[in-house]
Scaffold this motif. Structure first.
Motif: not given
Length: 168
Positions: A36, A119, A121, A123-127, A129, A151-153
Motif C-alpha cells: 500500500t 494504538r 485512538s 492512529a492512521k488506518k489501516p491498522h 495487526q 494490516t487490516d487489509n
C-alpha cells in the motif's frame, strides 16, 4: 549526567544478548516496501544500553535515505525470561503504536512475533495487526534486521530489511 559512561556490569540474565549491545549504524540504506506504499530507502541508528538491571534499553531512529528527514522512531525495553532463551521487546513507536513482541534467542539470532498491540485512538488506518521481527549477527560482524507486518487489509508481508555495522 551527559557523557557519563555506564560502568555497570551486564546483568547475567542478559548474557545471551551481549552481542547486541552498543550502537549500530546502517551499512548502506535499508529498503522498505509494502503493497500500500511507495518503496523507500532509509538509514537507521540502533542503540542498546543497560544500567545493570536485567533489562536492555533501546532506541531506534530512522531517516529517509535521500531527504535525510526523520521517519520512524521506536524506543523501549528488552527482557529475558531468566534461565531460558525467551525474550520480549516492549516497544513504543512514534506512529502511536505500542507493541509487545516475544520470541527466542538462538545463538546470535532473535526471532520475535506480536504478542500484544495497542494504538492511540486516532492512529492512521489501516491498522497494523501483526509484526514479525528478526535480528541476526552475521559472521562478518554486521547486524541484519528484517521486519514483516500484516494490516487490516494486507496479509503478512516483508516490510523492512536493513544491515548495520558497529558504530565507531
Amino acid at each position: 549526567m551527559a557523557g557519563l559512561v555506564n560502568q555497570a556490569e551486564l546483568n547475567p540474565a542478559l548474557l545471551p544478548l551481549e552481542w547486541l549491545m552498543g550502537t549500530w549504524e546502517s551499512d548502506g540504506p535499508g529498503e522498505g516496501c509494502f503493497p500500500t506504499i511507495k518503496p523507500f530507502r532509509y538509514t537507521e541508528t540502533l542503540h542498546f544500553s543497560h544500567v545493570g538491571q536485567p533489562i536492555i534499553n533501546f532506541m531506534f531512529n530512522a531517516f529517509h535515505a535521500e531527504s535525510k528527514k526523520p521517519m520512524h522512531r521506536e524506543c523501549g525495553f528488552i527482557r529475558m525470561q531468566p534461565g531460558t532463551n525467551k525474550v520480549a521487546f516492549i516497544i513504543a513507536q512514534n506512529s502511536g503504536l505500542v507493541e509487545i513482541e516475544e520470541g527466542e534467542v538462538i545463538g546470535q539470532q532473535i526471532n520475535l512475533q506480536t504478542h500484544a498491540l495497542a494504538r492511540i485512538s486516532f492512529a492512521k488506518k489501516p491498522h497494523v495487526q501483526q509484526i514479525l521481527r528478526a535480528f541476526q549477527l552475521r559472521p562478518d560482524g554486521k547486524l541484519e534486521q528484517t521486519v514483516s507486518m500484516a494490516t487490516d487489509n494486507q496479509p503478512l508481508t516483508q516490510h523492512l530489511h536493513i544491515t548495520y555495522r558497529p558504530s565507531s
